[in-house]
Structures are given as structure tokens and as C-alpha cells.
Design an enzyme around this catalytic site. Structure first.
Site, PDB file in Angstrom:
ATOM      1  N   TYR A  15       0.790  -1.176   0.162  1.00 46.18           N
ATOM      2  CA  TYR A  15      -0.034  -0.082   0.143  1.00 46.18           C
ATOM      3  C   TYR A  15       0.953   1.162  -0.113  1.00 46.18           C
ATOM      4  O   TYR A  15       0.448   2.283   0.774  1.00 46.18           O
ATOM      5  CB  TYR A  15      -1.023  -0.116   1.262  1.00 46.18           C
ATOM      6  CG  TYR A  15      -2.290  -0.940   0.854  1.00 46.18           C
ATOM      7  CD1 TYR A  15      -3.144  -0.435   0.292  1.00 46.18           C
ATOM      8  CD2 TYR A  15      -2.202  -2.113   1.377  1.00 46.18           C
ATOM      9  CE1 TYR A  15      -4.300  -1.424  -0.074  1.00 46.18           C
ATOM     10  CE2 TYR A  15      -3.163  -3.046   1.237  1.00 46.18           C
ATOM     11  CZ  TYR A  15      -4.258  -2.544   0.492  1.00 46.18           C
ATOM     12  OH  TYR A  15      -5.432  -3.400   0.414  1.00 46.18           O
ATOM     13  N   TYR A 143     -14.206  -4.656   3.144  1.00 45.05           N
ATOM     14  CA  TYR A 143     -12.988  -5.266   2.796  1.00 45.05           C
ATOM     15  C   TYR A 143     -12.543  -6.472   3.405  1.00 45.05           C
ATOM     16  O   TYR A 143     -12.919  -6.848   4.670  1.00 45.05           O
ATOM     17  CB  TYR A 143     -11.904  -4.009   3.310  1.00 45.05           C
ATOM     18  CG  TYR A 143     -10.404  -4.513   3.078  1.00 45.05           C
ATOM     19  CD1 TYR A 143      -9.901  -4.423   1.856  1.00 45.05           C
ATOM     20  CD2 TYR A 143      -9.851  -5.410   3.950  1.00 45.05           C
ATOM     21  CE1 TYR A 143      -8.632  -4.885   1.580  1.00 45.05           C
ATOM     22  CE2 TYR A 143      -8.274  -5.807   3.644  1.00 45.05           C
ATOM     23  CZ  TYR A 143      -7.834  -5.670   2.581  1.00 45.05           C
ATOM     24  OH  TYR A 143      -6.626  -6.110   2.099  1.00 45.05           O
ATOM     25  N   ASP A 237     -16.775 -12.320   8.883  1.00 41.75           N
ATOM     26  CA  ASP A 237     -15.356 -12.144   8.639  1.00 41.75           C
ATOM     27  C   ASP A 237     -15.051 -11.121   9.823  1.00 41.75           C
ATOM     28  O   ASP A 237     -15.117 -10.030   9.896  1.00 41.75           O
ATOM     29  CB  ASP A 237     -15.140 -11.392   7.224  1.00 41.75           C
ATOM     30  CG  ASP A 237     -13.616 -10.868   7.493  1.00 41.75           C
ATOM     31  OD1 ASP A 237     -12.780 -11.299   8.313  1.00 41.75           O
ATOM     32  OD2 ASP A 237     -13.317 -10.450   6.215  1.00 41.75           O
ATOM     33  N   LYS A 266      -5.341 -11.877  12.117  1.00 44.33           N
ATOM     34  CA  LYS A 266      -4.800 -10.666  12.843  1.00 44.33           C
ATOM     35  C   LYS A 266      -4.612 -11.037  14.204  1.00 44.33           C
ATOM     36  O   LYS A 266      -3.703 -11.592  14.574  1.00 44.33           O
ATOM     37  CB  LYS A 266      -5.827  -9.433  12.695  1.00 44.33           C
ATOM     38  CG  LYS A 266      -5.741  -8.996  11.190  1.00 44.33           C
ATOM     39  CD  LYS A 266      -6.231  -7.546  10.962  1.00 44.33           C
ATOM     40  CE  LYS A 266      -5.996  -7.123   9.683  1.00 44.33           C
ATOM     41  NZ  LYS A 266      -7.112  -6.776   8.764  1.00 44.33           N
TER      42      LYS A 266
HETATM   43  C1  LIG Z   1      -7.177  -7.244   7.170  1.00 44.41           C
HETATM   44  C2  LIG Z   1      -8.557  -7.972   6.839  1.00 44.41           C
HETATM   45  C3  LIG Z   1      -8.481  -9.093   6.027  1.00 44.41           C
HETATM   46  C4  LIG Z   1      -7.261  -9.595   5.416  1.00 44.41           C
HETATM   47  O1  LIG Z   1      -6.472  -9.971   6.290  1.00 44.41           O
HETATM   48  P1  LIG Z   1      -4.745 -10.053   5.846  1.00 44.41           P
HETATM   49  O2  LIG Z   1      -4.307 -10.886   6.823  1.00 44.41           O
HETATM   50  O3  LIG Z   1      -4.250  -9.034   5.721  1.00 44.41           O
HETATM   51  O4  LIG Z   1      -4.949 -10.921   4.224  1.00 44.41           O
HETATM   52  C5  LIG Z   1      -9.692  -9.535   5.786  1.00 44.41           C
HETATM   53  N1  LIG Z   1     -10.844  -9.099   6.428  1.00 44.41           N
HETATM   54  C6  LIG Z   1     -10.895  -8.134   7.297  1.00 44.41           C
HETATM   55  C7  LIG Z   1     -12.264  -7.670   7.708  1.00 44.41           C
HETATM   56  C8  LIG Z   1      -9.896  -7.237   7.654  1.00 44.41           C
HETATM   57  O5  LIG Z   1      -9.748  -6.218   8.362  1.00 44.41           O
END
Ligand SMILES: *Cc1c(COP(=O)(O)O)cnc(C)c1O
Length: 442
Positions: A15, A143, A237, A266
Site C-alpha cells: 500500500y 474489505y 469475517d 490478525k
Molecule cells: C485485514 C482484513 C482482512 C485481510 O487479512 P490479511 O491478513 O491482511 O490478508 C480480511 N478481512 C478483514 C475484515 C480485515 O480487516
């Protein structure tokens, strides 16, 4: 040559417009909520290093478990073999995940956890003799990651434009932010009538990259009950919202209608290692059980269930579930709420949003709403100059801290945001001096 100059000669950062970006800051050490640069400058990590860090940097408990694992078993193929850390982490996760979750599938990061979720939902219908069910519903501003499947279910934006013709077709609905609930309910109800819908994927309660856009559990529940009535899979998600971020262990804990599939990453390892998890219901898992080998879930990664990453996950769970961590999350939420009060009605502030440990301040004026805006860079530089790492999303500045952040450290972040407000008000005054209200702190 300095480390930053050597970096500039060989590296390509995420980015980042490499032509115009300033040299990166070389970080040599982490300690609690702080990052320590090569020249000794300290930066308060108010964004948890892109939303991953839960308990602070270089935490001794995580360090200890990871080192012990590394000295015992660093990796083993995960087809035909297993190991204690993978089993224990799956057991631990299923104990705290919503009761609908029955199986754990490991992958490498957030985007892969989303790929796995989409493939599970689509292959479920394939295995069940309903291959026409292959359309996914998603939020227009969502996202879900940067791989092709994850991009497809994410917002169409400047980030995805070069690939737009190659992204698979997705039905987008709006986010049911306050005031728009009925409208979005109608969008979902209309789509749910169709016979080709497989699943609805969403970021529960907080859309991170969209600018920490927030909506209420009741609105999401209403959408999910429509999905439930039409056998549309519910994919939460929780890559960003998981592990205490929203004030409960998972954002789904605010809901009556529980997900069929969940994506985690994460905070999963406390921000130590890359690891992804896709969990699913027993019904989904069972649709892949067959004497017919073509019904197998043919998905995997070389480092699936890496033992060192799983050990980091186990150590992070120990810390997350300790009473002190619950207390920290409550303390941060209370401090955020108080700061939101402080900002209330001040010029230069359009809106303040909060859910648990996440606080987002949307600054006025209008011309700064783009991610690419000048103000975004000015905000970023202002924070860095004060020793605070904040990464504005256009005119939206959020705090998403490690849970170990102290009240004094939070105050440093809040004061930085107040300085941003002064910048906004001064810029507005410069262009329209007569019409603006007095700046109360001057
Ligand atoms: C950051 C994020 C992703 C992607 O995760 P990466 O480990 O960066 O591939 C997917 N969904 C959400 C909601 C996110 O915040």
C-alpha cells in the site's frame, strides 16, 4: 548506508507509492505499546501494527511459548500428520467461538481465511447437488483481503480497479448504518428470493477499511434472519473484530443469529505470526464427508497449521482470557467513551464512532474524504512528529490499540487527535475566515 536507504534499494512496501513515500522508519525493538526506532525514537503503536497486536510487542509469555515450540517442532506437514499445538488451539477456539462453530480449518492469513470460507460455502452447494447456488452477497464498502476471491467480495475501488474485469460477480448491498436500515433490509429481502444465492459475507458491526463504519447488532440480526429463512450461509469475517476488539470476544457475540462460517486472523496470534482460521458448522463439515473422493475439500497451504504460529495463538489465548485483559478492554472502552464526550459538538469534528476498544473520529470538511487526500498525509506526519503511530483513512482517524496501552498513553493519542482538529479548523479558517465559529482552545 542507513537501514532505510538499504531498504529503499531492494524493497517494495505494501500500500505504498514508492516514488513519493518518505523513507520508512527502521524499527529495531518493540516493548508494550511502543515501537523503538534505530535512532532511539519511540512510537506509540495506536493502530496495533495494522490491527494485529493484542497484548503489546515482544510479550514475554508469547516469546516463551514460541521459543519452546521452536526448539521442539518448527513445522510438520498437516496432511496425514497432526501436532499438539494445532489440536490445543482448535480446542481452545471452539470453547470461545459461538456454539454453531464445530470445526477449525487453518490457513495463512486473513485473505486466505476468506478464500477458504467462500470455497467451503460454494462447494457445500456443489456437493449437495445445487451448483446454481454460487452468488455471494457482500457489503458495498467491505474489505475482505487482497487475493482474487477476497477482492471479489470487497468494495470495487481504486485498489481493485486494475483487476475489475477479472473479479467474479457479487451482489452488493449497502451497510445498514443508522437511518438506512429499512432500505438495506429491502435490498436483502429482494436478493434472498433468488435461487442462486449461496452466502452473505460481512464484517460484523465495524467495517474497518471502509473507515471504521459502524452499525447496530439489531440491524445485522434482521439481515441475518432473512438469510437464515432462505438457507443462505452466514459468513462472519471477524479477521479485524475478533479477540475482544469490539468489547466482547467476538462481534458475533452481540448477535442472536449466529454464523455458519467465521474467518479469523490478525489478533489470532496476538500479532506475532501470520495464521488464519476458518471455522464452520457441523452441517457444512458433514457435506464434505463422502466415499466419493471428489467431495473432498481440496484446499491447503504448505504452512497449514504451522506449530510455531499455533503456539503463538495458544499463548495469546492465555493472555486474552485472563481477567486482567478483560479489565483492560473495559478500561479502554470507558476512556474512549469519555474522549468522545470531550469531542462532542467541537468544530472540525463531523462524527465520533465507538465500539469497544475501537474509536474513530471523522473530521470535517468535505474535500478531505478521499484516501488520497492531502490532509491524510498531514495527519499522519503530525502524529509521527509527536511519537504516535496513527494511520488515517482519509479524514477518518481511528485508535485501535494493544490492550496493554495505559491511560496516560491513551491521553497522548487523544491529544494528538485534538491537534489534528486544530489543523482542520485552522485550514478551514484560512479559506473562509468570516463564517467559522470561535476556536475554544485558542
Ligand atoms: C485485514 C482484513 C482482512 C485481510 O487479512 P490479511 O491478513 O491482511 O490478508 C480480511 N478481512 C478483514 C475484515 C480485515 O480487516
Amino acid at each position: 548506508m542507513s537501514l532505510a536507504q538499504r531498504d529503499a534499494a531492494v524493497l517494495w512496501h505494501p500500500y505504498t507509492q514508492m516514488q513519493t513515500a518518505p523513507l520508512p522508519i527502521p524499527v529495531v525493538r518493540g516493548e508494550g505499546a511502543w515501537l523503538i526506532a534505530e535512532d532511539g525514537t519511540r512510537y506509540l503503536d495506536a493502530v496495533a501494527s495494522w490491527w494485529v497486536n493484542l497484548h503489546g510487542h515482544a510479550h514475554p509469555h508469547i516469546t516463551q511459548r514460541v521459543s519452546a515450540q521452536l526448539a521442539t517442532l518448527e513445522h510438520v506437514i498437516f496432511a496425514g500428520f497432526t501436532h499438539p499445538a494445532a489440536v490445543e488451539l482448535a480446542e481452545g477456539l471452539l470453547q470461545i467461538l459461538p456454539s454453531t462453530q464445530n470445526r477449525i480449518f487453518y490457513s495463512d492469513n486473513g485473505a486466505t481465511s476468506v478464500e477458504v470460507a467462500i470455497k467451503m460455502a460454494l462447494q457445500y452447494f456443489h456437493n449437495h447437488g445445487q451448483p446454481q447456488r454460487r452468488t455471494i452477497i457482500a457489503f458495498r464498502d467491505s474489505y475482505h483481503g487482497d487475493t482474487f476471491g477476497a477482492m471479489s467480495v470487497s468494495a470495487r475501488s481504486a485498489f481493485t480497479a486494475p483487476f475489475a474485469p477479472l473479479l467474479f460477480n457479487v451482489e452488493f448491498i449497502d451497510v445498514p448504518v443508522p437511518g438506512r436500515e429499512a432500505e438495506v433490509m429491502a435490498q436483502m429481502a429482494s436478493l434472498a428470493q433468488r435461487d442462486d444465492i449461496a452466502a452473505f459475507i460481512f464484517e460484523p458491526l465495524v467495517l474497518g477499511t471502509a473507515g471504521m463504519v459502524m452499525y447496530e447488532p439489531e440491524s445485522l440480526d434482521a439481515l441475518l434472519s432473512i438469510c437464515r429463512r432462505h438457507d443462505i450461509f452466514i459468513i462472519a469475517d471477524e479477521v479485524m473484530t475478533g479477540f475482544g476488539r469490539t468489547g466482547r470476544l467476538f462481534a458475533s457475540d452481540y448477535l442472536r443469529e449466529q454464523p455458519d462460517i467465521m474467518c479469523l486472523s490478525k489478533g489470532l496470534t496476538g500479532g506475532t505470526m501470520a495464521l488464519g482460521v476458518t471455522s464452520c458448522s457441523a452441517a457444512i463439515y458433514e457435506a464434505f464427508l463422502s466415499s466419493d473422493r471428489t467431495k473432498t475439500f481440496f484446499h491447503g497451504h504448505s504452512y497449514t497449521a504451522n506449530p510455531v504460529a499455533c503456539a503463538a495463538g495458544l499463548a495469546s489465548l492465555d493472555l486474552l482470557l485472563a481477567p486482567e485483559s478483560f479489565a483492560d478492554r473495559q478500561r479502554i472502552a470507558a476512556a474512549h467513551a469519555q474522549f468522545a464526550q470531550e469531542l462532542h459538538g467541537l468544530p472540525g469534528i463531523r462524527e465520533v464512532r465507538q465500539r469497544g476498544t475501537i474509536l474513530a473520529v471523522e473530521f470535517a470538511p468535505d474535500e478531505t474524504t478521499s484516501y488520497f487526500s492531502r490532509l491524510r498525509d498531514e495527519f499522519y506526519a503530525l502524529a509521527i512528529a509527536r511519537g504516535v503511530l496513527l494511520r488515517p483513512l482519509g479524514n477518518i482517524v481511528y485508535v485501535l490499540p494493544p490492550y496493554c496501552i495505559s491511560n496516560a498513553e491513551l491521553r497522548l493519542v487523544y491529544d494528538t487527535m485534538l491537534a489534528m482538529r486544530e489543523l482542520v479548523v485552522r485550514a478551514a479558517t484560512a479559506t473562509a475566515p468570516a463564517s467559522l465559529p470561535e476556536f475554544p482552545h485558542d
